[in-house]
Design a protein around this motif. Structure first.
Motif, PDB file in Angstrom:
ATOM      1  N   ALA A 164      97.387   6.590 124.892  1.00  0.00           N
ATOM      2  CA  ALA A 164      96.229   6.334 125.751  1.00  0.00           C
ATOM      3  C   ALA A 164      97.106   5.694 127.178  1.00  0.00           C
ATOM      4  N   ALA A 165      97.815   4.649 126.992  1.00  0.00           N
ATOM      5  CA  ALA A 165      98.369   3.952 127.978  1.00  0.00           C
ATOM      6  C   ALA A 165      99.299   5.019 128.770  1.00  0.00           C
ATOM      7  N   ALA A 166      99.972   5.959 128.212  1.00  0.00           N
ATOM      8  CA  ALA A 166     100.568   6.973 128.864  1.00  0.00           C
ATOM      9  C   ALA A 166      99.996   7.702 129.790  1.00  0.00           C
ATOM     10  N   ALA A 167      98.782   8.279 129.223  1.00  0.00           N
ATOM     11  CA  ALA A 167      97.966   9.316 129.985  1.00  0.00           C
ATOM     12  C   ALA A 167      97.415   8.364 131.042  1.00  0.00           C
ATOM     13  N   LEU A 168      97.172   7.105 131.067  1.00  0.00           N
ATOM     14  CA  LEU A 168      96.351   6.421 132.029  1.00  0.00           C
ATOM     15  C   LEU A 168      97.605   5.494 132.803  1.00  0.00           C
ATOM     16  N   GLY A 169      98.544   5.672 132.706  1.00  0.00           N
ATOM     17  CA  GLY A 169      99.878   4.989 133.643  1.00  0.00           C
ATOM     18  C   GLY A 169      99.586   3.620 133.621  1.00  0.00           C
ATOM     19  N   VAL A 170      99.349   2.947 132.385  1.00  0.00           N
ATOM     20  CA  VAL A 170      99.045   1.564 132.205  1.00  0.00           C
ATOM     21  C   VAL A 170      99.739   1.138 131.041  1.00  0.00           C
ATOM     22  N   GLU A 171      99.534  -0.283 130.778  1.00  0.00           N
ATOM     23  CA  GLU A 171     100.170  -0.960 129.446  1.00  0.00           C
ATOM     24  C   GLU A 171      99.081  -1.670 128.842  1.00  0.00           C
ATOM     25  N   PHE A 172      99.063  -1.598 127.662  1.00  0.00           N
ATOM     26  CA  PHE A 172      97.963  -2.424 126.824  1.00  0.00           C
ATOM     27  C   PHE A 172      98.944  -3.764 126.150  1.00  0.00           C
ATOM     28  N   ARG A 173      99.079  -4.619 126.639  1.00  0.00           N
ATOM     29  CA  ARG A 173      99.995  -5.724 126.138  1.00  0.00           C
ATOM     30  C   ARG A 173      99.038  -7.066 126.047  1.00  0.00           C
ATOM     31  N   GLN A 174      97.640  -7.069 126.353  1.00  0.00           N
ATOM     32  CA  GLN A 174      96.989  -8.094 126.245  1.00  0.00           C
ATOM     33  C   GLN A 174      97.034  -8.832 124.867  1.00  0.00           C
ATOM     34  N   PRO A 175      96.577 -10.147 124.841  1.00  0.00           N
ATOM     35  CA  PRO A 175      96.606 -10.690 123.596  1.00  0.00           C
ATOM     36  C   PRO A 175      95.502 -10.107 122.614  1.00  0.00           C
ATOM     37  N   SER A 176      95.936  -9.944 121.513  1.00  0.00           N
ATOM     38  CA  SER A 176      94.960  -9.014 120.445  1.00  0.00           C
ATOM     39  C   SER A 176      94.869  -9.576 119.112  1.00  0.00           C
ATOM     40  N   THR A 177      93.565  -9.420 118.544  1.00  0.00           N
ATOM     41  CA  THR A 177      93.662  -9.544 117.145  1.00  0.00           C
ATOM     42  C   THR A 177      93.248  -8.381 116.524  1.00  0.00           C
ATOM     43  N   TRP A 178      93.668  -8.093 115.453  1.00  0.00           N
ATOM     44  CA  TRP A 178      93.377  -6.840 114.620  1.00  0.00           C
ATOM     45  C   TRP A 178      92.715  -7.162 113.245  1.00  0.00           C
ATOM     46  N   ILE A 179      91.645  -6.588 113.158  1.00  0.00           N
ATOM     47  CA  ILE A 179      90.897  -7.145 111.794  1.00  0.00           C
ATOM     48  C   ILE A 179      90.569  -5.770 111.012  1.00  0.00           C
ATOM     49  N   GLY A 180      90.933  -6.084 109.763  1.00  0.00           N
ATOM     50  CA  GLY A 180      90.397  -4.960 108.532  1.00  0.00           C
ATOM     51  C   GLY A 180      89.086  -5.015 108.191  1.00  0.00           C
ATOM     52  N   VAL A 214      90.498  -5.557 117.841  1.00  0.00           N
ATOM     53  CA  VAL A 214      90.577  -4.206 117.196  1.00  0.00           C
ATOM     54  C   VAL A 214      90.152  -4.407 115.799  1.00  0.00           C
ATOM     55  N   TYR A 215      89.182  -3.575 115.577  1.00  0.00           N
ATOM     56  CA  TYR A 215      88.644  -3.340 113.989  1.00  0.00           C
ATOM     57  C   TYR A 215      89.195  -2.136 113.629  1.00  0.00           C
ATOM     58  N   ILE A 216      89.795  -2.021 112.298  1.00  0.00           N
ATOM     59  CA  ILE A 216      90.448  -0.812 111.747  1.00  0.00           C
ATOM     60  C   ILE A 216      90.001  -0.779 110.278  1.00  0.00           C
ATOM     61  N   VAL A 217      89.404   0.172 109.927  1.00  0.00           N
ATOM     62  CA  VAL A 217      88.765   0.454 108.546  1.00  0.00           C
ATOM     63  C   VAL A 217      89.921   0.690 107.697  1.00  0.00           C
ATOM     64  N   ASP A 218      89.892  -0.123 106.508  1.00  0.00           N
ATOM     65  CA  ASP A 218      91.010  -0.061 105.606  1.00  0.00           C
ATOM     66  C   ASP A 218      92.551  -0.361 106.349  1.00  0.00           C
ATOM     67  N   LEU A 219      92.440  -1.354 107.061  1.00  0.00           N
ATOM     68  CA  LEU A 219      93.688  -1.654 107.730  1.00  0.00           C
ATOM     69  C   LEU A 219      95.045  -2.013 106.757  1.00  0.00           C
ATOM     70  N   ASP A 220      95.906  -1.219 107.213  1.00  0.00           N
ATOM     71  CA  ASP A 220      97.161  -1.579 106.208  1.00  0.00           C
ATOM     72  C   ASP A 220      98.532  -1.305 107.208  1.00  0.00           C
ATOM     73  N   GLU A 221      99.782  -1.139 106.707  1.00  0.00           N
ATOM     74  CA  GLU A 221     100.899  -0.970 107.725  1.00  0.00           C
ATOM     75  C   GLU A 221     100.849   0.409 108.242  1.00  0.00           C
ATOM     76  N   THR A 222     100.582   1.353 107.496  1.00  0.00           N
ATOM     77  CA  THR A 222     100.285   2.803 108.142  1.00  0.00           C
ATOM     78  C   THR A 222      99.327   3.015 109.093  1.00  0.00           C
ATOM     79  N   ARG A 223      98.234   2.326 108.829  1.00  0.00           N
ATOM     80  CA  ARG A 223      97.126   2.490 109.909  1.00  0.00           C
ATOM     81  C   ARG A 223      97.362   1.653 111.118  1.00  0.00           C
TER      82      ARG A 223
END
Length: 135
Positions: A99-115, A79-88
């Motif tokens: 999105a998970a609730a709308a689709l009836g799924v879970e998104f718990r895959q390994p992930s990396t978040w990059i600012g 995941v790439y997030i512009v100006d990533l901070d705690e609030t974002r």
């Protein structure tokens, strides 16, 4: 199932994703980074990280569906997030949860978040890059 999500002992457990995806599939699907656009290419959720995260994940699942895959086949997400901070980061989780609730799924895959300082077009705040493995 071709992807088993694991919380390994000896590695810090976090609530937002698993640390490991153990795959046993024979087919790998690589998605282009998905941004918050509609079918006409219009930005959805200008200025709203949660709305953009939600739309990104809806687009990820639509892309997976096009090749016969589902959210359960996701093995890794970046995941790439512009100006990533705690609030974002918190807003991102809100959108992903919607999105998970709308689709009836879970998104718990390994992930990396990059600012990042910017994405490909003005106004985009979130991009989700994903890899899926199918049996």
């Amino acid at each position: 199932m071709s992807v088993e999500l694991v919380h390994p002992e000896g590695v810090h457990r976090v609530d937002v994703h698993h640390q490991v995806a153990d795959t046993r599939g024979t087919r790998t699907v690589y998605l282009a980074g998905q941004v918050s656009w509609d079918l006409e290419g219009n930005l959805v959720g200008r200025g709203d990280v949660a709305a953009q995260a939600e739309r990104c994940y809806l687009n990820v699942v639509a892309a997976l569906d096009a090749v016969g895959a589902t959210a359960a086949d996701l093995a890794k997400v970046v995941v790439y997030i512009v100006d990533l901070d705690e609030t974002r980061a918190e807003q991102f989780v809100v959108g992903r949860t919607r999105a998970a609730a709308a689709l009836g799924v879970e998104f718990r895959q390994p992930s990396t978040w990059i600012g990042v300082t910017a994405l490909a077009a003005p106004g985009y705040l979130v991009e989700v890059d994903a890899v899926a493995v199918l049996s």
